[in-house]
Design an enzyme around this catalytic site. Structure first.
Site, PDB file in Angstrom:
ATOM      1  N   CYS A  81       1.923  -0.650   3.860  1.00 39.32           N
ATOM      2  CA  CYS A  81       2.978  -1.604   4.206  1.00 39.32           C
ATOM      3  C   CYS A  81       2.430  -2.840   4.902  1.00 39.32           C
ATOM      4  O   CYS A  81       2.108  -2.798   6.099  1.00 39.32           O
ATOM      5  CB  CYS A  81       4.008  -0.914   5.083  1.00 39.32           C
ATOM      6  SG  CYS A  81       5.259  -2.054   5.638  1.00 39.32           S
ATOM      7  N   CYS A 129       4.430  -4.076   7.896  1.00 39.69           N
ATOM      8  CA  CYS A 129       4.228  -3.378   9.182  1.00 39.69           C
ATOM      9  C   CYS A 129       2.881  -3.722   9.796  1.00 39.69           C
ATOM     10  O   CYS A 129       2.775  -3.899  11.007  1.00 39.69           O
ATOM     11  CB  CYS A 129       4.226  -1.864   9.021  1.00 39.69           C
ATOM     12  SG  CYS A 129       5.295  -1.267   7.782  1.00 39.69           S
ATOM     13  N   ASP A 130       1.836  -3.750   8.970  1.00 35.59           N
ATOM     14  CA  ASP A 130       0.488  -3.730   9.527  1.00 35.59           C
ATOM     15  C   ASP A 130      -0.307  -5.010   9.303  1.00 35.59           C
ATOM     16  O   ASP A 130      -1.426  -5.128   9.808  1.00 35.59           O
ATOM     17  CB  ASP A 130      -0.282  -2.541   8.923  1.00 35.59           C
ATOM     18  CG  ASP A 130       0.369  -1.217   9.293  1.00 35.59           C
ATOM     19  OD1 ASP A 130       0.947  -1.141  10.394  1.00 35.59           O
ATOM     20  OD2 ASP A 130       0.337  -0.281   8.488  1.00 35.59           O
TER      21      ASP A 130
HETATM   22  P1  FAD Z   1      15.120   6.164   4.026  1.00 33.52           P
HETATM   23  O1  FAD Z   1      15.158   5.086   5.030  1.00 33.52           O
HETATM   24  O2  FAD Z   1      13.874   6.416   3.258  1.00 33.52           O
HETATM   25  O3  FAD Z   1      15.555   7.517   4.747  1.00 33.52           O
HETATM   26  C1  FAD Z   1      15.413   8.753   4.120  1.00 33.52           C
HETATM   27  C2  FAD Z   1      15.848   9.833   5.066  1.00 33.52           C
HETATM   28  O4  FAD Z   1      15.848  11.066   4.358  1.00 33.52           O
HETATM   29  C3  FAD Z   1      14.936  10.036   6.279  1.00 33.52           C
HETATM   30  O5  FAD Z   1      15.755  10.140   7.421  1.00 33.52           O
HETATM   31  C4  FAD Z   1      14.236  11.367   6.022  1.00 33.52           C
HETATM   32  O6  FAD Z   1      14.017  12.078   7.226  1.00 33.52           O
HETATM   33  C5  FAD Z   1      15.309  12.055   5.193  1.00 33.52           C
HETATM   34  N1  FAD Z   1      14.831  13.161   4.363  1.00 33.52           N
HETATM   35  C6  FAD Z   1      13.926  13.153   3.344  1.00 33.52           C
HETATM   36  N2  FAD Z   1      13.746  14.400   2.870  1.00 33.52           N
HETATM   37  C7  FAD Z   1      14.575  15.197   3.588  1.00 33.52           C
HETATM   38  C8  FAD Z   1      14.847  16.590   3.604  1.00 33.52           C
HETATM   39  N3  FAD Z   1      14.240  17.447   2.779  1.00 33.52           N
HETATM   40  N4  FAD Z   1      15.763  17.076   4.491  1.00 33.52           N
HETATM   41  C9  FAD Z   1      16.402  16.243   5.344  1.00 33.52           C
HETATM   42  N5  FAD Z   1      16.185  14.906   5.363  1.00 33.52           N
HETATM   43  C10 FAD Z   1      15.270  14.405   4.517  1.00 33.52           C
HETATM   44  N6  FAD Z   1      14.274  -3.151   4.108  1.00 33.52           N
HETATM   45  C11 FAD Z   1      14.934  -4.244   4.528  1.00 33.52           C
HETATM   46  O7  FAD Z   1      16.066  -4.466   4.116  1.00 33.52           O
HETATM   47  N7  FAD Z   1      14.369  -5.100   5.428  1.00 33.52           N
HETATM   48  C12 FAD Z   1      13.126  -4.897   5.953  1.00 33.52           C
HETATM   49  O8  FAD Z   1      12.629  -5.695   6.751  1.00 33.52           O
HETATM   50  C13 FAD Z   1      12.412  -3.737   5.553  1.00 33.52           C
HETATM   51  N8  FAD Z   1      11.200  -3.458   6.052  1.00 33.52           N
HETATM   52  C14 FAD Z   1      10.576  -2.301   5.704  1.00 33.52           C
HETATM   53  C15 FAD Z   1       9.361  -1.987   6.299  1.00 33.52           C
HETATM   54  C16 FAD Z   1       8.743  -0.820   5.981  1.00 33.52           C
HETATM   55  C17 FAD Z   1       7.454  -0.449   6.663  1.00 33.52           C
HETATM   56  C18 FAD Z   1       9.296   0.058   5.026  1.00 33.52           C
HETATM   57  C19 FAD Z   1       8.575   1.349   4.668  1.00 33.52           C
HETATM   58  C20 FAD Z   1      10.493  -0.258   4.418  1.00 33.52           C
HETATM   59  C21 FAD Z   1      11.148  -1.430   4.756  1.00 33.52           C
HETATM   60  N9  FAD Z   1      12.363  -1.763   4.191  1.00 33.52           N
HETATM   61  C22 FAD Z   1      13.044  -2.886   4.599  1.00 33.52           C
HETATM   62  C23 FAD Z   1      12.985  -0.902   3.179  1.00 33.52           C
HETATM   63  C24 FAD Z   1      14.044  -0.012   3.834  1.00 33.52           C
HETATM   64  O9  FAD Z   1      13.470   0.647   4.931  1.00 33.52           O
HETATM   65  C25 FAD Z   1      14.581   1.003   2.841  1.00 33.52           C
HETATM   66  O10 FAD Z   1      15.095   0.339   1.719  1.00 33.52           O
HETATM   67  C26 FAD Z   1      15.680   1.831   3.468  1.00 33.52           C
HETATM   68  O11 FAD Z   1      15.206   2.464   4.638  1.00 33.52           O
HETATM   69  C27 FAD Z   1      16.191   2.899   2.506  1.00 33.52           C
HETATM   70  O12 FAD Z   1      17.156   3.630   3.168  1.00 33.52           O
HETATM   71  P2  FAD Z   1      17.543   5.109   2.738  1.00 33.52           P
HETATM   72  O13 FAD Z   1      18.592   5.540   3.695  1.00 33.52           O
HETATM   73  O14 FAD Z   1      17.856   5.148   1.304  1.00 33.52           O
HETATM   74  O15 FAD Z   1      16.235   5.998   2.900  1.00 33.52           O
END
Ligand code: FAD
Length: 307
Positions: free
Chosen positions: A134, A137-138
């Site tokens: 990422c 982040c880094d």
């Molecule tokens: P995620 O955020 O991936 O959450 C998944 C969840 O599922 C987690 O809580 C995990 O614990 C849980 N999970 C997985 N497997 C299991 C299991 N077996 N049992 C129970 N729970 C489980 N987007 C932006 O809009 N702006 C930004 O500035 C931005 N910066 C980013 C920086 C980084 C470093 C990264 C990695 C991503 C960034 N993103 C950003 C993208 C954004 O974080 C994602 O699009 C968003 O978090 C997706 O949300 P989500 O809820 O679908 O999944």
């Protein structure tokens, strides 16, 4: 049988928490199984500047704490447990963790996605010591340094361009002779004087004990190997949806992303999906949150229709 929740949400990123806020506000009993990474991917980042409502930006973990508190305010129960098995063969659905079994009339899958790695032994040793997935982040830690980016898609182009804000040089390494990325992204990279492209080459090792010192490259056409000195390796070869739990149960595409069949509902009536686990295109907090909202509304309407 213990308590039966109106909905069990698996995952606690923007999608899971938004679904929890909407479902709990519509008076459903809600359990969020937060998983190994409570708060989701944004816990890994610092500043989030593109989420509407925070005009000066906000730290990722701080934003997710606000999501969490908002879900709790409306009565959602949260447990920091990883789901290890699901049984969707009958209702109520059974969701198992290492700590117990939970039952829900409906389930919302919001398990997100994780970055793919090169699967080299050095990656484990040097993660956080020069290896990252990422740039957002880094990148800051590589001010004035020489870094490499591995990959040939849009993400790799984006990471490479972004890193030129900090790094002295960026070498983009791709194992094919053409990039998969869109034309506009390629042009941006090719025009950037700080970026050099090394084609037809794969990274076969990352060298260094305490920190990254070099990558070993192999030309896939000639087999010739060479070392390239670098202080940072950014792996940008795609993401893996967290769907192994649902294999052979829920319909997915060839990459493992869940395909909803009706709005946010999956092939199993009563099981819904939201966020990056179903989205390989946008992968943003705002889109994940939007889908969490849609899934909760679909749950509510579906339960109502069941009578
Ligand atoms: P995620 O955020 O991936 O959450 C998944 C969840 O599922 C987690 O809580 C995990 O614990 C849980 N999970 C997985 N497997 C299991 C299991 N077996 N049992 C129970 N729970 C489980 N987007 C932006 O809009 N702006 C930004 O500035 C931005 N910066 C980013 C920086 C980084 C470093 C990264 C990695 C991503 C960034 N993103 C950003 C993208 C954004 O974080 C994602 O699009 C968003 O978090 C997706 O949300 P989500 O809820 O679908 O999944």
């Amino acid at each position: 049988m213990s308590k039966i929740y109106g909905t069990i949400i698996i995952g606690s990123g923007p999608a899971g928490y938004t679904a929890a806020i909407y479902a709990a506000r519509s008076n459903l009993s809600v359990l969020v199984l937060q998983g190994y990474q409570a708060g989701g991917q944004l816990m890994l980042t610092s500043e989030v500047e593109n989420y509407p409502g925070f005009e000066n930006g906000i730290l990722g973990p701080e934003m997710m704490e606000k999501f969490e508190k908002q879900a709790q305010r409306f009565g959602a129960e949260l447990l920091p447990e990883d789901v290890t098995a699901v049984d969707f063969s009958e209702r109520p659905f059974k969701v198992t963790t290492d700590f117990g079994e939970y039952f829900g009339q409906t389930v919302i899958i919001a398990t997100g996605a994780s970055a793919k790695w090169l699967e080299l032994p050095a990656e484990k040793r040097l993660q956080g010591r020069g290896i990252s997935a990422c740039a957002t982040c880094d990148g800051f830690f590589f001010k004035g340094k020489d870094v490499v980016v591995v990959g040939g898609g849009d993400t790799a182009m984006e990471e490479a361009s972004f890193l030129t804000r900090y790094a002295n040089t960026v070498t983009l390494i791709h194992r094919r002779d053409t990039f998969r990325a869109s034309k506009i992204m390629q042009e941006r990279v090719l025009k950037n004087p700080k970026i050099t492209c090394v084609m037809d080459s794969e990274v076969v090792d990352i060298l260094g004990e305490q920190s990254v010192e070099a990558v070993k490259l192999r030309n896939v056409k000639t087999g010739k190997e060479q070392e390239l000195a670098t202080q940072g390796v950014f792996v940008a070869i795609g993401h893996q949806p967290n769907t192994s739990l649902f294999k052979d149960i829920i319909t997915m595409d060839e990459h493992g992303y869940i395909i909803p069949v009706e709005h946010t509902m999956t092939n199993i009536p009563g099981v819904f999906v939201a966020g990056d686990v179903t989205d390989h295109r946008y992968r943003q907090a705002i889109t994940a949150a939007g889908e969490g909202c849609k899934a909760a509304i679909d749950v509510e309407r579906w339960l109502e229709a069941q009578g």
